[in-house]
Design a protein around this motif. Structure first.
Motif, short mmCIF file in Angstrom:
data_model
loop_
_atom_site.label_atom_id
_atom_site.label_comp_id
_atom_site.label_asym_id
_atom_site.label_seq_id
_atom_site.Cartn_x
_atom_site.Cartn_y
_atom_site.Cartn_z
N GLN A 1 0.83 -1.20 0.00
CA GLN A 1 0.00 0.00 0.00
C GLN A 1 0.87 1.25 0.00
N GLU A 2 1.92 1.25 0.79
CA GLU A 2 2.82 2.41 0.83
C GLU A 2 3.49 2.62 -0.52
N ALA A 3 3.93 1.54 -1.17
CA ALA A 3 4.55 1.66 -2.49
C ALA A 3 3.54 2.22 -3.50
N ILE A 4 2.31 1.77 -3.44
CA ILE A 4 1.27 2.29 -4.34
C ILE A 4 1.05 3.77 -4.10
N ASN A 5 0.96 4.16 -2.83
CA ASN A 5 0.75 5.57 -2.49
C ASN A 5 1.90 6.45 -3.00
N LEU A 6 3.13 5.97 -2.86
CA LEU A 6 4.28 6.73 -3.34
C LEU A 6 4.25 6.88 -4.85
N ARG A 7 3.88 5.81 -5.55
CA ARG A 7 3.80 5.88 -7.01
C ARG A 7 2.70 6.84 -7.47
N LEU A 8 1.59 6.84 -6.75
CA LEU A 8 0.50 7.77 -7.09
C LEU A 8 0.94 9.21 -6.90
N GLN A 9 1.67 9.46 -5.82
CA GLN A 9 2.19 10.81 -5.58
C GLN A 9 3.16 11.21 -6.70
N ALA A 10 4.02 10.28 -7.08
CA ALA A 10 5.02 10.57 -8.11
C ALA A 10 4.36 10.82 -9.46
N ASN A 11 3.28 10.11 -9.76
CA ASN A 11 2.61 10.28 -11.05
C ASN A 11 2.02 11.68 -11.19
N GLY A 12 1.70 12.32 -10.09
CA GLY A 12 1.13 13.66 -10.15
C GLY A 12 2.17 14.76 -10.18
N MET A 13 3.43 14.41 -10.26
CA MET A 13 4.49 15.41 -10.22
C MET A 13 5.23 15.48 -11.55
N PRO A 14 5.77 16.66 -11.83
CA PRO A 14 6.63 16.75 -13.03
C PRO A 14 7.95 16.05 -12.76
N ALA A 15 8.64 15.71 -13.84
CA ALA A 15 9.94 15.05 -13.70
C ALA A 15 10.86 15.94 -12.89
N GLY A 16 11.59 15.31 -11.99
CA GLY A 16 12.51 16.06 -11.14
C GLY A 16 13.04 15.21 -10.02
N ARG B 1 10.27 13.60 -7.58
CA ARG B 1 9.58 12.48 -8.22
C ARG B 1 10.49 11.25 -8.26
N ALA B 2 11.75 11.44 -8.60
CA ALA B 2 12.70 10.34 -8.63
C ALA B 2 12.89 9.73 -7.24
N GLU B 3 12.90 10.57 -6.22
CA GLU B 3 13.03 10.06 -4.84
C GLU B 3 11.83 9.21 -4.45
N LEU B 4 10.63 9.65 -4.82
CA LEU B 4 9.42 8.88 -4.51
C LEU B 4 9.44 7.53 -5.21
N LEU B 5 9.83 7.51 -6.47
CA LEU B 5 9.88 6.24 -7.20
C LEU B 5 10.97 5.32 -6.65
N ARG B 6 12.09 5.89 -6.25
CA ARG B 6 13.18 5.09 -5.66
C ARG B 6 12.71 4.47 -4.35
N LYS B 7 12.01 5.25 -3.54
CA LYS B 7 11.50 4.74 -2.26
C LYS B 7 10.48 3.63 -2.51
N ALA B 8 9.63 3.77 -3.52
CA ALA B 8 8.65 2.73 -3.84
C ALA B 8 9.36 1.44 -4.24
N ARG B 9 10.44 1.54 -5.02
CA ARG B 9 11.20 0.35 -5.41
C ARG B 9 11.86 -0.29 -4.19
N GLN B 10 12.37 0.52 -3.29
CA GLN B 10 12.98 -0.01 -2.07
C GLN B 10 11.95 -0.77 -1.23
#
Length: 66
Positions: A19-34, A37-46
């Motif tokens: 659930q936390e990984a899904i939430n992080l990815r949803l947050q990242a999808n709403g952000m411009p590249a930067g 956003r990269a930190e949120l996606l990295r945390k989701a992968r971790q």
């Protein structure tokens, strides 16, 4: 009288991680590249890796170190 567990605590660790990984990815999808956003996606992968490690560590086939 024993303390009652909250409904959130009754969820499995793997479910909470997913659930936390899904939430992080949803947050990242709403952000411009930067960077953020990269930190949120990295945390989701971790978190995904942590879930896989937990499955492996709690599997019945895992042998103790010798």
């Amino acid at each position: 009288m024993p303390a009652q567990r909250s409904p959130r605590q009754s969820l499995t660790f793997e479910y909470r991680l997913a659930q936390e990984a899904i939430n992080l990815r949803l947050q990242a999808n709403g952000m411009p590249a930067g960077v953020r956003r990269a930190e949120l996606l990295r945390k989701a992968r971790q978190i995904d890796v942590a879930g896989e490690l937990n499955k492996w560590l709690t599997s019945p086939g895992l042998l103790p170190p010798s």
